[in-house]
Design an enzyme around this catalytic site. Sequence first.
Site, mmCIF file in Angstrom:
data_model
loop_
_atom_site.group_PDB
_atom_site.id
_atom_site.type_symbol
_atom_site.label_atom_id
_atom_site.label_comp_id
_atom_site.label_asym_id
_atom_site.label_seq_id
_atom_site.Cartn_x
_atom_site.Cartn_y
_atom_site.Cartn_z
ATOM 1 N N HIS A 81 31.070 -36.894 -55.012
ATOM 2 C CA HIS A 81 30.729 -35.647 -55.627
ATOM 3 C C HIS A 81 32.209 -34.922 -56.108
ATOM 4 C CE1 HIS A 81 26.668 -35.020 -54.593
ATOM 5 N NE2 HIS A 81 26.903 -35.545 -53.411
ATOM 6 N N ARG A 112 25.735 -36.669 -40.281
ATOM 7 C CA ARG A 112 26.148 -36.810 -41.815
ATOM 8 C C ARG A 112 27.363 -37.274 -42.014
ATOM 9 N NH1 ARG A 112 22.439 -34.801 -44.688
ATOM 10 N NH2 ARG A 112 23.472 -34.795 -46.709
ATOM 11 N N CYS A 145 25.265 -39.817 -55.608
ATOM 12 C CA CYS A 145 24.587 -39.454 -54.331
ATOM 13 C C CYS A 145 22.946 -39.573 -54.322
ATOM 14 C CB CYS A 145 25.152 -38.153 -53.761
ATOM 15 S SG CYS A 145 24.920 -38.059 -51.918
HETATM 16 N N1 GLN Z 1 19.847 -36.264 -49.326
HETATM 17 C C1 GLN Z 1 20.928 -37.375 -49.380
HETATM 18 C C2 GLN Z 1 21.336 -37.513 -48.281
HETATM 19 O O1 GLN Z 1 21.645 -36.644 -47.728
HETATM 20 C C3 GLN Z 1 21.734 -37.032 -50.672
HETATM 21 C C4 GLN Z 1 22.447 -35.888 -50.469
HETATM 22 C C5 GLN Z 1 23.435 -35.629 -51.830
HETATM 23 O O2 GLN Z 1 23.126 -36.074 -53.080
HETATM 24 N N2 GLN Z 1 24.501 -35.103 -51.520
HETATM 25 O O3 GLN Z 1 21.574 -38.755 -47.930
#
Ligand code: GLN
Length: 246
Positions: free
Chosen positions: A192, A127, A93
């Site tokens: 993740h 998101r 990520c």
């Molecule tokens: N900040 C980044 C995003 O939101 C990565 C987030 C993460 O590592 N889960 O895209």
Amino acid sequence: MKLRICHLYPEFLNLYGDRGNILVLKRRAQWRGIEVHITQLSLGDKLDPKAYDLIFLGGGPDQEQGVASDDLRAKGPWLKEAVEEGVTLLAICGGYQLLGQYYRTNSGETLPGIGVFDAYTEAGNERLKGNIAIRVEELGDETPVIGFENHGGRTFLGNASPLGSVIYGDGNNGHDQTEGVKYKNAFGTYLHGPLLSKNPHLADYLIGLALQRVYGEVELQPLDNSLELEVNRSVYQRFLSTKGKW
Ligand code: GLN
């Protein structure tokens, strides 16, 4: 045999248990009698491109990514050299985003990447989050790779190949069904979870690649994966009908 792992920025790139990936790699190697050395490197530390077989970076929120991005400017050439030499690398990520060309955050700031991967990332409004399952060709059809994603960034690949194709979930950008990236033995992914605890086939694939560069063809002693595969199967099935969403 020895497996030398470099864990980059462990104290601040560690979302959703990403550190667990290191534990999985360590245990699965040790169960086979392989000696494991783990080196944690962070801000200002030098990275010797010849000193490691496997390099790992976890994910992190934008603010932490900013700190890592500044530091990666110095480490970038060493990391690129390691990847060109065939060292195995896994980035999750936020770590994945920083190994591309750049990451443009929601506030419009552009964090430069180091260009290990021909990919760029730009934040979108919503998101992309939920459970995700992907098919990774190198691992065969039988067991998908499963995980959890939560990212604002949308990643688009240039000439690079994806790590896998989305079965359900959003993946790189929610549109083109690609997930992650691969270049030589380096891989980036949005999964993740920690990723490797539920995907023992991927964990062994990475251990195998890392050892083969040094020791030539290696055959990893089989382990009892029944619990891990049961978790993989049940999570995969549970979210199949909802396409990863709750
Ligand atoms: N900040 C980044 C995003 O939101 C990565 C987030 C993460 O590592 N889960 O895209």
